[in-house]
Design an enzyme around this catalytic site. Structure first.
Site, PDB file in Angstrom:
ATOM      1  N   LYS A 104       0.830  -1.205   0.000  1.00  0.00           N
ATOM      2  CA  LYS A 104       0.000   0.000   0.000  1.00  0.00           C
ATOM      3  C   LYS A 104       0.864   1.254   0.000  1.00  0.00           C
ATOM      4  CE  LYS A 104      -3.247  -2.531   2.939  1.00  0.00           C
ATOM      5  NZ  LYS A 104      -2.299  -3.495   3.517  1.00  0.00           N
ATOM      6  N   HIS A 154      -3.293   3.537   0.518  1.00  0.00           N
ATOM      7  CA  HIS A 154      -3.666   3.129   1.878  1.00  0.00           C
ATOM      8  C   HIS A 154      -4.851   3.922   2.439  1.00  0.00           C
ATOM      9  CE1 HIS A 154      -1.740   1.114   5.642  1.00  0.00           C
ATOM     10  NE2 HIS A 154      -3.036   0.963   5.614  1.00  0.00           N
TER      11      HIS A 154
END
Length: 283
Positions: free
Chosen positions: A77, A110
């Site tokens: 991420k 993220h």
């Protein structure tokens, strides 16, 4: 060994319905825990993040494992500090170097960080990194309906997955439905609510578990699967890793599913009060 059921994604690829979460799994002990998951228990999807500070350990698992690289699905991420387009491209490359691989099978933004308002260029960076061959499947994490709508409108590219907080005390049902509307597979993080709440001790879930001779964790995993949600449970215990995969020999009734849905607490149910429009994740 792991059941081989998979979700088909909107980009033509597929993912196992259950992956291995790795938050707080680090160092030599972490390598051994993840190796057990891959070698002994059959996990193939490993979910990491730059912010988990364990990309090196994941790389060591890949090098030590007898499972061929092409059979492993490595997902990471983009951190909030790298939402600028150029920073994002550099961070993706840096993460690949840290892990020691040539490409990510899956890579997500993220958090949207709407106060920074750079998530569209971050998404464009993932789109381009996919074209460069650095990523196979691109997606997002913690994106709400308005964030999804904007990136799709401004880039013409729909994420394959959206990894969101989802557990019985915060079932995030509206966002799951939004994802379905766009053809996006929902992934659930913190499916057991972390240690912060008592979801695994909940009487309703325990009663359902006893009815099937299963554990509360297995019931929660099954609840997700029957809602077409990919689940990323974290476990450093070999026994629990194995248990988390033994969920294909029973099925919850509509009544069971409704009873679990009814445990939802709405916003107060979030594990760490991380609302995607407010949470600022910069590191």
């Amino acid at each position: 060994m792991m059941h081989n059921e998979k979700y088909q994604l909107n980009d033509g690829s597929s993912l196992p319905k259950i992956g291995l979460g790795t938050v707080n799994i680090q160092g030599a002990i972490g390598v051994n825990n993840m190796l057990t998951a891959v070698e002994e228990n059959g996990y193939r999807l490993i979910d990491t993040s730059t912010n988990y500070n364990n990309e090196g350990a994941v790389g060591e698992v890949i090098r030590r494992s007898s499972v061929p690289r092409e059979e492993l699905i490595i997902s990471s991420k983009l951190p909030g500090a790298a939402h600028d387009y150029d920073k994002a491209i550099g961070m993706i490359q840096e993460s690949l170097y840290r892990i020691g691989i040539d490409y990510f099978d899956k890579y997500l933004i993220h958090w949207p960080l709407p106060k920074q308002d750079k998530y569209v260029q971050a998404w464009q960076a993932l789109i381009d990194a996919q074209k460069f061959g650095l990523i196979k499947t691109i997606g997002v994490s913690n994106f709400l309906a308005e964030h999804l709508e904007r990136i799709i409108d401004e880039t013409g590219v729909t994420p394959a997955t959206n990894q969101i907080e989802r557990h019985p005390y915060f079932n995030n049902k509206a966002l799951v439905e939004t994802n379905k509307k766009y053809g996006i597979v929902t992934e659930a993080w913190s499916p057991f609510g972390r240690e912060i709440n008592d979801v695994l001790e909940n009487e309703t879930i325990k009663e359902i578990a006893e009815k099937y001779g299963k554990s509360p964790a297995q019931v929660i995993i099954r609840w997700n699967l029957q809602n077409d949600v990919l689940i990323i449970p974290k476990s450093s215990s070999a026994e629990r890793q194995k248990e988390n995969l033994e969920v294909y020999d029973f099925e919850l009734t509509d009544e069971d599913l409704s009873a679990i849905d009814a445990l939802d607490k709405g916003e107060p149910g979030r594990v760490e009060d991380q609302h995607p429009n407010e949470y600022e994740e910069y590191v």
